[in-house]
Design a protein around this motif. Structure first.
Motif, PDB file in Angstrom:
ATOM      1  N   ARG A 356       0.881  -1.191   0.000  1.00  0.00           N
ATOM      2  CA  ARG A 356       0.000   0.000   0.000  1.00  0.00           C
ATOM      3  C   ARG A 356       0.908   1.227   0.000  1.00  0.00           C
ATOM      4  N   GLY A 357       0.842   2.002  -1.051  1.00  0.00           N
ATOM      5  CA  GLY A 357       1.752   3.149  -1.173  1.00  0.00           C
ATOM      6  C   GLY A 357       2.994   2.732  -1.945  1.00  0.00           C
ATOM      7  N   PHE A 364       5.179   3.714   3.214  1.00  0.00           N
ATOM      8  CA  PHE A 364       4.294   2.700   2.641  1.00  0.00           C
ATOM      9  C   PHE A 364       4.014   1.626   3.693  1.00  0.00           C
ATOM     10  N   SER A 365       3.090   0.731   3.353  1.00  0.00           N
ATOM     11  CA  SER A 365       2.791  -0.382   4.270  1.00  0.00           C
ATOM     12  C   SER A 365       2.720  -1.677   3.477  1.00  0.00           C
ATOM     13  N   CYS A 379       4.289  -1.152   8.706  1.00  0.00           N
ATOM     14  CA  CYS A 379       4.095   0.215   8.218  1.00  0.00           C
ATOM     15  C   CYS A 379       5.401   0.993   8.342  1.00  0.00           C
ATOM     16  N   SER A 382       4.489   5.258   8.312  1.00  0.00           N
ATOM     17  CA  SER A 382       3.054   5.400   8.025  1.00  0.00           C
ATOM     18  C   SER A 382       2.252   5.183   9.298  1.00  0.00           C
ATOM     19  N   ASP A 385      -1.562   4.369   8.869  1.00  0.00           N
ATOM     20  CA  ASP A 385      -1.906   2.982   8.519  1.00  0.00           C
ATOM     21  C   ASP A 385      -1.788   2.091   9.742  1.00  0.00           C
ATOM     22  N   ASP A 406      -5.093   0.726  -2.279  1.00  0.00           N
ATOM     23  CA  ASP A 406      -5.379   2.113  -2.652  1.00  0.00           C
ATOM     24  C   ASP A 406      -5.081   3.054  -1.474  1.00  0.00           C
ATOM     25  N   SER A 407      -3.917   3.692  -1.525  1.00  0.00           N
ATOM     26  CA  SER A 407      -3.504   4.499  -0.364  1.00  0.00           C
ATOM     27  C   SER A 407      -4.280   5.810  -0.269  1.00  0.00           C
ATOM     28  N   THR A 408      -5.140   6.107  -1.252  1.00  0.00           N
ATOM     29  CA  THR A 408      -5.957   7.320  -1.122  1.00  0.00           C
ATOM     30  C   THR A 408      -7.193   7.052  -0.247  1.00  0.00           C
TER      31      THR A 408
END
Ligand code: FAD
Length: 414
Positions: A356-357, A364-365, A379, A382, A385, A406-408
């Protein structure tokens, strides 16, 4: 009352063996629960209980002094009438008579015993493993002797690409040393993290000049006048060095308990209340093998501050007559360079990973799933997260992998 201030009685209502994270926390928690009996906290180190995580971080780099590592000052123990007996190694437990014998031949009786012995670092067995300049990292004494040698060191070989090895490599690399990390597996962090995270850390270290050798086996430590001068690998190559740091895991310190008949192999088994199979004997922390719902219900040992603290809380409550069971979600952290890793859950047994990211942003994770259920998150820088992902793990939620990626979309929205 701290060691040396007055002669302690030879029998206590509660004796805690091991003055580390778990031992310190269980003794303090007993008083917090209102326990009024006598408590002794015995440890074989010469100091009051201190935090171990900084040993491969700020304490190794010299950014933190020993006093700042203390879990509590001497006055804390004194005010709570907890006898901290330092420099006492327990070598024998007599479960029937409820007595302990220490290496100095003193005998201490207990009504209840809480074993929080942690573990001692696993050492190499190859020729040269005991040369001067070969170190492990478990205590402040270990780090003090490493630090004392740093000014005359330019090349370091770190054996083991787990968290201890990588954190050490980061600090010593930043201190301007030429560092080589030897890992026998085909990636770093093989025991504790998934492939995407391992790859990220390998790239990060290599980008900063750390030489990471995978699939590397040490066959011999070379010495000159009893001092280390190199490490030879199974392919015959010898890496010259002035210092070797070995970070290849621990051996749980439970011999006296097992000799007394406690059930366990490679640790001591405990139930949900942290009771061992011996009467009135509990065990907590790195040495305690327990059934963990976050490891698919398997019997495991965890080596983390979280586990030592949470088991200590359970043992203190049970001894104070309050109902308690250990079922805490595991969490852990690691600091390398400016990267703060926070993990929640246990990734062992995962059958799918979601990134993720974007790792290239260094934020990121990695999310781990088993049978489509979220079981763990790693993580990197992050916090959001980490905080929001906790519920996905504790509730073992089924979430579509594309949504996780989807990191959004904040994890709390899932
Ligand atoms: C360098 C390093 C970095 C770490 N970093 C992190 C991190 O970033 N995050 C994290 O969550 N965890 C980290 N850990 C792990 C964490 O420190 C341990 O999980 C935690 O200390 C376990 O607590 P414990 O009470 O079980 O054992 P310990 O804290 O090891 O305490 C056990 C104590 O018992 C003593 N003892 C053993 N046998 C006897 C005996 N027979 N008689 C008397 N005393 C005895 C030992 O000497 C020791 O003082 C790190 C560990 C190390 C070594």
């Amino acid at each position: 009352m701290v060691n040396g201030e007055s002669a302690p009685p030879t029998r206590f209502d509660v004796v805690v063996v091991g003055a580390g994270h778990g031992g310190a926390h269980v003794a303090a928690s007993l008083r917090q629960q209102g326990f009024i009996g006598s408590i002794a906290l015995l440890g074989d180190e010469a100091t009051l209980p201190y935090e171990r995580p900084p040993l491969t971080k700020d304490y190794l780099s010299g950014d933190t002094e020993f006093e700042r590592l203390l879990i509590h000052p001497a006055s804390f123990w004194h005010e709570r009438e907890i006898e901290v007996l330092t420099g006492r190694r327990v070598v024998e437990v007599d479960a029937e008579s409820h007595q302990l014998r220490c290496a100095d031949r003193s005998v201490i009786g207990y009504q209840s015993l809480i074993w929080a012995g942690g573990g001692s670092p696993r050492t190499l067995t190859c020729p040269g493993h005991d040369l001067t300049g070969v170190h492990t990292v478990r205590t402040t004494t270990d780090v003090d002797s490493i630090r004392a040698q740093l000014s005359s060191t330019s090349r370091v070989v770190v054996v083991g690409g787990g968290y201890i090895g990588l954190e050490t490599a980061a600090v010593l690399g930043e201190a301007g040393k030429h560092v080589t990390v030897l890992e026998s597996q085909d990636r770093v962090l093989a025991r504790v993290a998934g492939e995407p995270l391992a790859r990220f850390y390998q790239d990060e270290h290599r980008g900063r000049g750390v030489d990471i050798r995978l699939g590397a086996t040490v066959t011999r430590i070379e010495g000159s006048r009893s001092r280390v001068c190199g490490v030879t690998l199974s392919d015959g190559e010898t890496l010259p060095c002035d210092l070797v740091i070995v970070g290849i895991g621990i051996v749980p310190s439970v011999e006296p308990l097992l000799s007394a008949g406690a059930v366990g192999t490679g640790g001591v088994e405990v139930d949900k209340q942290c009771r061992t199979s011996l009467p009135d004997v509990f065990a907590i922390g790195d040495c305690a093998i327990h059934r963990n719902q976050y490891a698919n219900g398997e019997m495991i040992r965890l080596e983390s501050v979280q586990n030592a603290h949470d088991q200590a809380t359970v043992a203190a409550r049970v001894l104070s007559g309050v109902a308690a069971e250990y079922d805490a979600v595991p969490w852990f952290w690691s600091k390398q360079y400016d990267l703060r890793l926070q993990t929640i859950g246990l990734s062992r047994g995962h059958d799918e990973t979601v990134v993720r990211g974007d790792p290239s942003t260094r934020r990121f994770s990695v999310i781990y799933l088993r049978n489509s259920r979220v079981i763990a998150l790693d993580c990197v820088n992050s916090v959001k997260d980490y905080v929001q992902g906790k519920r996905l793990v504790t509730e073992s939620l089924v979430v579509d992998a594309s949504l996780l990626a989807d990191s959004t979309t904040p994890l709390k929205a899932l």
